[in-house]
Design a protein around this motif. Sequence first.
Motif, short mmCIF file in Angstrom:
data_model
loop_
_atom_site.label_atom_id
_atom_site.label_comp_id
_atom_site.label_asym_id
_atom_site.label_seq_id
_atom_site.Cartn_x
_atom_site.Cartn_y
_atom_site.Cartn_z
N ASN A 1 0.85 -1.19 0.00
CA ASN A 1 0.00 0.00 0.00
C ASN A 1 0.88 1.24 0.00
O ASN A 1 1.10 1.87 1.05
CB ASN A 1 -0.92 0.01 1.23
N SER B 1 2.48 4.83 -0.06
CA SER B 1 2.05 6.17 0.34
C SER B 1 2.78 7.19 -0.53
O SER B 1 3.69 6.82 -1.29
CB SER B 1 2.39 6.41 1.82
N PRO B 2 2.41 8.45 -0.44
CA PRO B 2 3.14 9.47 -1.21
C PRO B 2 4.62 9.56 -0.88
O PRO B 2 5.39 10.13 -1.65
CB PRO B 2 2.41 10.77 -0.85
N ASP C 1 6.49 6.86 -0.55
CA ASP C 1 7.14 5.72 -1.21
C ASP C 1 7.43 6.11 -2.64
O ASP C 1 6.51 6.35 -3.44
CB ASP C 1 6.24 4.49 -1.15
N HIS D 1 11.64 4.55 0.61
CA HIS D 1 10.61 4.98 1.57
C HIS D 1 11.19 6.06 2.47
O HIS D 1 12.14 5.80 3.23
CB HIS D 1 10.13 3.80 2.42
N SER E 1 7.63 10.31 8.92
CA SER E 1 6.74 10.14 7.77
C SER E 1 5.27 10.15 8.19
O SER E 1 4.42 10.74 7.51
CB SER E 1 7.07 8.86 7.03
N GLU E 2 4.96 9.49 9.33
CA GLU E 2 3.56 9.43 9.77
C GLU E 2 3.01 10.82 10.08
O GLU E 2 1.87 11.15 9.71
CB GLU E 2 3.44 8.52 11.00
N LEU F 1 2.31 12.70 6.78
CA LEU F 1 1.13 12.22 6.07
C LEU F 1 -0.16 12.64 6.79
O LEU F 1 -1.16 12.97 6.14
CB LEU F 1 1.19 10.71 5.92
N ARG F 2 -0.14 12.61 8.12
CA ARG F 2 -1.32 13.06 8.86
C ARG F 2 -1.63 14.53 8.58
O ARG F 2 -2.80 14.93 8.51
CB ARG F 2 -1.11 12.87 10.37
N ALA G 1 -1.64 14.62 3.85
CA ALA G 1 -2.35 13.67 2.97
C ALA G 1 -3.85 13.71 3.28
O ALA G 1 -4.38 12.87 4.00
CB ALA G 1 -1.78 12.27 3.14
#
Length: 301
Positions: free
Chosen positions: A263, A265-266, A268, A278, A292-293, A296-297, A300
């Motif tokens: 899956n 993510s942007p 990757d 990554h 990264s988390e 993205l929170r 994204a």
Amino acid sequence: MNETLPPILFFGTEQFSLPSLKALVEAGFPVVGVITKPDSKKGRGQRLQPPAVKVYAEQQAIPVWQPHKLSEMLPQLTALAQKGPIAGVLVSYGNIITPDILSLFTPGIINMHPSLLPSYRGPSPMEAALLNGDAQTGISLMLLDRRMDAGPIYAQKSMPLTGLETKPQLYDTCANEGAQFLTQQLPAILHGELQPVPQHETEASYCSLLSKQDMPLRPDTHTAEELERKIRAHQGFPKTTTTVLGQRIIILAATVATEPPQNPSPLDIPCKNGTWLHITRLIAENGKQMDSESFLRGYAR
């Protein structure tokens, strides 16, 4: 320290130079002066900042000279050399040393270079070792001559690389290890007990000056492994950048995969030869460092 050693002039400018100057002074070597570049403007306020070696030398009551061109000091250096033999030690100075200056020193100017010469002659040897995934790097003590990093070698020390080092970490390691190696070998060099050996010209390799043009990630022309090494090698300057979710980010750390993530993510990034990068840590456009988390929170949506 042996009082029969000649007085030493230290040439250095960068933060990398400071451990060597400190080690020489603390070991009792007769450092009688420091030659460094002029104060330079740094930071957002563009205020003049002195080189670290200048600050330390003044604390130790060692005279400091900051010529724009070293040729400006030729009369002073000539007068000094006429009083008796004088040695030179150079660590990351950043200005050209002309033959008329070199000829004033006995046995010459000793240069500490952070590579196993003749590999990586030039201004970015530590970055080159990281970029190429080398298993080792090292320190070379050489006699400076008019050619770039091509003088004969007095001594070398190998240092293993784990493949995890960042540029700042390797800079610190080489600066400190090089400083200790310099103080260990310098007495034998100055007493003539250690003679330099010419480099093997056929084995020479070169590295170039890094610039902001080296910042983009460029996954279309590089594998993920190559880019992960680049991220570590370019930390601090020139940095490694890309655009994710409309945000220009600075990449601080990443991992490599040879298979596509289930899956993606942007963060990757597909790279050359079907490899994937990554991104795990970055600096966002707002200047905040995050994992990264967290990125993205926030972006994204």
